[in-house]
Design a protein around this motif. Sequence first.
Motif: not given
Length: 460
Positions: A35-38, A63-66
Amino acid sequence: MNNPTSQVQKQDNLFIHPWDNFQNLGNNQRTVVEKGDGIYLYDSQGNRLIDGPSGMWCVNIGHGRKEMAQAIYDQVMQLPFTSPWSMATSPAAQFSEALAAEGPGDLNHAFLTTCGSTAVDSALRFVQFYNNYRGKPEKKKIISRLKGYHGSTYLSASVSGKERDKNYLDFATDLVHHIPAPHPLFKPEQMTDADFLDQCVADLENKIIELGADKVAVFVAEPILASGGVIVPPKGYHKRCLDVCHQYDVLYISDEVVTSFGRLGHIFASEAVFDIVPDIITTAKGLTSAYIPMGAFLVSDRLLNEFNNPDLESAIFSNGFTYSGHPVAAAAGLKNLEIIKREKLCENAREVGAYFQQRIKSLYDIPIVRDVRGLGLMACVECELTKGADDLEMDYEIGERIDQHCQAMGLIVRPLANMCVLSPPLIITKAQVDDLVDILYKGVELAMQDCIADGTFKSV
């Protein structure tokens, strides 16, 4: 689908990775990223890791840009693909216009490709095509620099100058000629900065003269030699090299695959940072922030206008790819550019980049750190265990130890032998920079202590 880590690692050994060591096939146990986030990645064990290299210099918006996912989804549902040979699409047309608006000078046309390698390859083929059309078929030789990296196609890999990437592969050595990298670290102690700059520029001019200006077509250069170790040339280098090229009717390609789309605080760095308007710019990576593969080159109208010769036959540039101007990739590029502008990520890269460069200099306090260099949100920490020694095995050893310690503490670095290169997402904050640098500092210290314990580093 949440497979156990061991199962994924077993399956992964059927995937031949880029730069894979075939002697290790079947035995690799790579970290499984789920997973990636920011600015963060999360592995299959749930560990949070700062994405220090931003993937590979590329996940600029994080990461994780909706909204990026939504833009990609909407375009897939609207139109996933049509032939770029015979049809136009709104996303590709609009993105080409947007790139032209950002390009410096008269670089107003974009050729869309699939990645950085194909962007460079296509730009070089365009140069050959250009000289053939204007009746100069002998003007084909390419000059690039040692330690430069330009891609993995046969031609772009030939242009690359990283010595350690040359084993067991063939290259167009008759076509490509390398000059030394303009690396300030290797400036002789007694030489002034001005004399070093003169020498670096003379390397290019002397090579053109040696090969014959009637034979040399193009000089291709990264503004900053990225995977060669974030080598920042002396101030004024690119401007003077461009002047040399124009003096000898040699085209100048600025390879901005890494440095464009905010990495140095501007959409394109050639003019804004290095004061040049090249003949061609290549770009990729941050072009879509790696959400979808894409590359491009921008070309000067001055060159394109030379194809309007009514006395010559039609000029068909027989080069391209099934996925040139892919509508989904173009939609991602448009959304990426929108996010960068709306959230002022170039401005953030300039402000936080300056803080990053200041903070990372603290690693000079560690005895094995030989050099710390960079610009914007690009940096390299180079270590050595024995001053002046050229020991490849130990270079890889120290890099791997730093990597292991940093990852255990929550930071991914990209070890290039003894060099740790960093290029975090443009959304990074000053507080997150502090976290990154603190972990890296401790990781290098721990690696040094390992080397003291086993006797490979004896002088503190």
